[in-house]
Design a protein around this motif. Structure first.
Motif, PDB file in Angstrom:
ATOM      1  N   LYS A 102      44.468  59.159  43.267  1.00  0.00           N
ATOM      2  CA  LYS A 102      44.374  60.133  44.351  1.00  0.00           C
ATOM      3  C   LYS A 102      44.951  59.592  45.676  1.00  0.00           C
ATOM      4  CE  LYS A 102      41.335  63.657  46.282  1.00  0.00           C
ATOM      5  NZ  LYS A 102      39.944  64.123  46.501  1.00  0.00           N
ATOM      6  N   GLY A 103      46.270  59.429  45.706  1.00  0.00           N
ATOM      7  CA  GLY A 103      46.932  59.007  46.934  1.00  0.00           C
ATOM      8  C   GLY A 103      47.056  57.516  47.107  1.00  0.00           C
ATOM      9  N   ARG A 104      46.394  56.740  46.244  1.00  0.00           N
ATOM     10  CA  ARG A 104      46.506  55.285  46.327  1.00  0.00           C
ATOM     11  C   ARG A 104      47.519  54.796  45.297  1.00  0.00           C
ATOM     12  NH1 ARG A 104      40.752  53.178  45.011  1.00  0.00           N
ATOM     13  NH2 ARG A 104      40.984  54.790  43.416  1.00  0.00           N
ATOM     14  N   GLY A 105      47.845  53.506  45.369  1.00  0.00           N
ATOM     15  CA  GLY A 105      48.674  52.916  44.341  1.00  0.00           C
ATOM     16  C   GLY A 105      47.929  52.842  43.024  1.00  0.00           C
ATOM     17  N   LYS A 106      48.648  52.579  41.960  1.00  0.00           N
ATOM     18  CA  LYS A 106      48.031  52.474  40.640  1.00  0.00           C
ATOM     19  C   LYS A 106      47.053  51.307  40.619  1.00  0.00           C
ATOM     20  CE  LYS A 106      49.142  52.148  35.729  1.00  0.00           C
ATOM     21  NZ  LYS A 106      50.220  52.060  34.711  1.00  0.00           N
ATOM     22  N   MET A 107      45.853  51.548  40.072  1.00  0.00           N
ATOM     23  CA  MET A 107      44.799  50.543  40.048  1.00  0.00           C
ATOM     24  C   MET A 107      44.525  50.082  38.610  1.00  0.00           C
ATOM     25  SD  MET A 107      44.156  50.442  43.308  1.00  0.00           S
ATOM     26  CE  MET A 107      42.594  49.557  43.493  1.00  0.00           C
ATOM     27  N   LEU A 108      44.032  48.843  38.504  1.00  0.00           N
ATOM     28  CA  LEU A 108      43.646  48.265  37.221  1.00  0.00           C
ATOM     29  C   LEU A 108      42.302  47.567  37.366  1.00  0.00           C
ATOM     30  CD1 LEU A 108      46.957  46.347  36.344  1.00  0.00           C
ATOM     31  CD2 LEU A 108      46.237  48.510  35.338  1.00  0.00           C
ATOM     32  N   TYR A 109      41.559  47.521  36.286  1.00  0.00           N
ATOM     33  CA  TYR A 109      40.411  46.631  36.227  1.00  0.00           C
ATOM     34  C   TYR A 109      40.857  45.331  35.560  1.00  0.00           C
ATOM     35  CZ  TYR A 109      36.721  49.723  37.841  1.00  0.00           C
ATOM     36  OH  TYR A 109      35.900  50.511  38.631  1.00  0.00           O
ATOM     37  N   VAL A 110      40.652  44.229  36.261  1.00  0.00           N
ATOM     38  CA  VAL A 110      40.989  42.910  35.734  1.00  0.00           C
ATOM     39  C   VAL A 110      39.701  42.201  35.327  1.00  0.00           C
ATOM     40  CG1 VAL A 110      41.980  40.646  36.257  1.00  0.00           C
ATOM     41  CG2 VAL A 110      43.071  42.721  37.131  1.00  0.00           C
ATOM     42  N   VAL A 111      39.672  41.687  34.106  1.00  0.00           N
ATOM     43  CA  VAL A 111      38.565  40.862  33.641  1.00  0.00           C
ATOM     44  C   VAL A 111      38.994  39.405  33.776  1.00  0.00           C
ATOM     45  CG1 VAL A 111      36.993  40.341  31.748  1.00  0.00           C
ATOM     46  CG2 VAL A 111      37.955  42.635  31.964  1.00  0.00           C
ATOM     47  N   ALA A 112      38.199  38.615  34.499  1.00  0.00           N
ATOM     48  CA  ALA A 112      38.520  37.204  34.702  1.00  0.00           C
ATOM     49  C   ALA A 112      37.350  36.342  34.259  1.00  0.00           C
ATOM     50  CB  ALA A 112      38.839  36.936  36.174  1.00  0.00           C
ATOM     51  N   ALA A 113      37.664  35.236  33.610  1.00  0.00           N
ATOM     52  CA  ALA A 113      36.630  34.290  33.174  1.00  0.00           C
ATOM     53  C   ALA A 113      37.180  32.873  33.271  1.00  0.00           C
ATOM     54  CB  ALA A 113      36.193  34.591  31.740  1.00  0.00           C
ATOM     55  N   ASP A 114      36.273  31.932  33.422  1.00  0.00           N
ATOM     56  CA  ASP A 114      36.624  30.521  33.502  1.00  0.00           C
ATOM     57  C   ASP A 114      37.001  30.023  32.104  1.00  0.00           C
ATOM     58  OD1 ASP A 114      36.672  27.734  33.685  1.00  0.00           O
ATOM     59  OD2 ASP A 114      35.032  27.668  35.130  1.00  0.00           O
ATOM     60  N   ARG A 115      38.199  29.484  31.989  1.00  0.00           N
ATOM     61  CA  ARG A 115      38.698  29.021  30.695  1.00  0.00           C
ATOM     62  C   ARG A 115      37.744  28.010  30.041  1.00  0.00           C
ATOM     63  NH1 ARG A 115      43.719  29.144  28.656  1.00  0.00           N
ATOM     64  NH2 ARG A 115      44.527  29.804  30.691  1.00  0.00           N
ATOM     65  N   LYS A 116      37.153  27.127  30.844  1.00  0.00           N
ATOM     66  CA  LYS A 116      36.259  26.111  30.292  1.00  0.00           C
ATOM     67  C   LYS A 116      35.039  26.765  29.655  1.00  0.00           C
ATOM     68  CE  LYS A 116      37.728  22.720  33.728  1.00  0.00           C
ATOM     69  NZ  LYS A 116      37.332  21.957  34.945  1.00  0.00           N
ATOM     70  N   LEU A 117      34.482  27.790  30.304  1.00  0.00           N
ATOM     71  CA  LEU A 117      33.327  28.485  29.730  1.00  0.00           C
ATOM     72  C   LEU A 117      33.721  29.198  28.436  1.00  0.00           C
ATOM     73  CD1 LEU A 117      30.545  30.445  31.438  1.00  0.00           C
ATOM     74  CD2 LEU A 117      31.878  31.626  29.690  1.00  0.00           C
ATOM     75  N   VAL A 118      34.866  29.870  28.449  1.00  0.00           N
ATOM     76  CA  VAL A 118      35.315  30.594  27.260  1.00  0.00           C
ATOM     77  C   VAL A 118      35.534  29.628  26.098  1.00  0.00           C
ATOM     78  CG1 VAL A 118      37.202  31.962  26.282  1.00  0.00           C
ATOM     79  CG2 VAL A 118      36.307  32.517  28.550  1.00  0.00           C
ATOM     80  N   GLU A 119      36.124  28.477  26.384  1.00  0.00           N
ATOM     81  CA  GLU A 119      36.353  27.496  25.325  1.00  0.00           C
ATOM     82  C   GLU A 119      35.036  26.978  24.749  1.00  0.00           C
ATOM     83  OE1 GLU A 119      38.897  24.670  27.223  1.00  0.00           O
ATOM     84  OE2 GLU A 119      40.735  25.815  26.782  1.00  0.00           O
ATOM     85  N   LYS A 120      34.020  26.830  25.611  1.00  0.00           N
ATOM     86  CA  LYS A 120      32.698  26.410  25.123  1.00  0.00           C
ATOM     87  C   LYS A 120      32.097  27.479  24.209  1.00  0.00           C
ATOM     88  CE  LYS A 120      31.399  23.415  28.998  1.00  0.00           C
ATOM     89  NZ  LYS A 120      30.474  23.246  30.163  1.00  0.00           N
ATOM     90  N   ARG A 121      32.270  28.758  24.573  1.00  0.00           N
ATOM     91  CA  ARG A 121      31.729  29.837  23.746  1.00  0.00           C
ATOM     92  C   ARG A 121      32.467  29.911  22.403  1.00  0.00           C
ATOM     93  NH1 ARG A 121      28.666  28.931  26.945  1.00  0.00           N
ATOM     94  NH2 ARG A 121      27.666  30.281  28.495  1.00  0.00           N
ATOM     95  N   ILE A 122      33.778  29.669  22.434  1.00  0.00           N
ATOM     96  CA  ILE A 122      34.554  29.665  21.189  1.00  0.00           C
ATOM     97  C   ILE A 122      34.065  28.536  20.275  1.00  0.00           C
ATOM     98  CG2 ILE A 122      36.847  29.263  20.203  1.00  0.00           C
ATOM     99  CD1 ILE A 122      37.990  30.607  22.743  1.00  0.00           C
ATOM    100  N   ALA A 123      33.878  27.354  20.858  1.00  0.00           N
ATOM    101  CA  ALA A 123      33.394  26.215  20.077  1.00  0.00           C
ATOM    102  C   ALA A 123      32.003  26.499  19.510  1.00  0.00           C
ATOM    103  CB  ALA A 123      33.368  24.959  20.949  1.00  0.00           C
TER     104      ALA A 123
END
Length: 301
Positions: A126-147
């Motif tokens: 509505k009159g603004r530029g195109k918007m996105l939702y960005v999901v961000a996470a700490d790589r170290k935390l994600v790697e711990k969850r994967i392990a």
């Protein structure tokens, strides 16, 4: 969010897990023809499951899900969901450009960040530029969850977040153009998703106890509904869907009915999902996010 390419050790289907201090919520979905069906749902009661791997692995073996592909749902505080203007770059360069756009909004360096994004409908701006939702996470935390997943004999397939996992259930409930407010209740972090025509337009996290701050929860939902109509320009919100299934007429449900001009419903998953396990109220409340994540349409997501 994140996707992993590994050998599929099990028949077609997906397991999803969500960790809490009291245990791990597990849901498994199987494909029967083209239909997805909940083949098992369970809450594995293990105190501090991240530090008691052997106990969790034993429970996974007990329910027969060892070796399954798994989507892990992150919890509040383990990720950020950020609304940002989309950079004007080719799609193949979008993630890198978004990383620089959010660098001042995250608490770790861009080298340690993992991001993904979800595009909003064209009429969400509505009159603004195109918007996105960005999901961000700490790589170290994600790697711990994967392990951790690998240590309990589950095969990492996706890392998901609650706001987006909820869409797997809500999309089929919000097919009308008239607005639907999806209110997911959790004592640590509740979520408001504003939807129309099965698409997400607005997401907000409520970082307080909804049961202790009922007035604030009602006010935040009212503000979201007003913003959806006045700033985004969508038709008025006619329905509020509360998840997970509530026990009777709770104080919050009564306040929502008394103060907001919309039909308030509490979703019973047993009415919309075929399940081999009886979906009791307790099981729905403990395992809602894992069920939602397991219902991912892998052909689309």
């Amino acid at each position: 969010m994140l996707r992993f390419r590994k050998k599929n050790n099990k028949a077609k289907g997906l397991v999803a897990a969500h960790i809490s201090h009291e245990g791990v919520a597990i849901a498994s979905v199987s494909l029967v023809g083209n239909q997805r069906k909940l083949s098992s749902v369970a809450f594995l009661s293990v105190n501090d499951p991240l530090n008691h791997v052997q106990s969790v692995a034993a429970e996974i073996l007990n329910v027969g899900l060892e070796g399954s592909r798994c989507s892990l749902v992150l919890s509040a505080g383990e990720y950020q969901l950020l609304l940002v203007e989309a950079p004007e770059v080719p799609k193949e360069e979008l993630k890198e450009a978004l990383l620089w756009r959010v660098k001042d909004l995250i608490e770790y360096s861009t080298d340690d960040a993992i991001i993904d994004f979800i595009e909003l409908p064209e009429d969400a701006f509505k009159g603004r530029g195109k918007m996105l939702y960005v999901v961000a996470a700490d790589r170290k935390l994600v790697e711990k969850r994967i392990a951790w997943l690998e240590s309990i004999d589950l095969e990492p397939a996706y890392i998901d977040v609650p706001e987006l996992a909820l869409l797997n259930i809500a999309e089929d409930l919000c097919e009308a153009e008239a607005g639907t407010a999806v209110l997911y209740l959790n004592e640590q972090q509740s979520i408001i998703n504003m939807m129309s025509l099965s698409s997400l337009y607005l997401s907000r996290a409520l970082s307080y106890s909804h049961s202790l701050q009922i007035d604030n929860a009602v006010l935040d939902l009212q503000r979201s509904m007003d913003y959806f109509e006045s700033q985004i320009g969508k038709p008025p919100c006619l329905r509020i869907v509360v998840m997970p299934l509530q026990v009777g007429e709770t104080p919050l449900m009564m306040e929502l009915r008394d103060n907001l001009g919309a039909d308030v419903q509490s979703l019973d998953l047993g009415d919309v999902i075929e399940s081999e396990t009886p979906l009791t109220i307790d099981l729905q409340q403990r395992c809602f996010l894992s069920i939602a994540a397991a219902l991912r349409n892998e052909a689309v997501k």
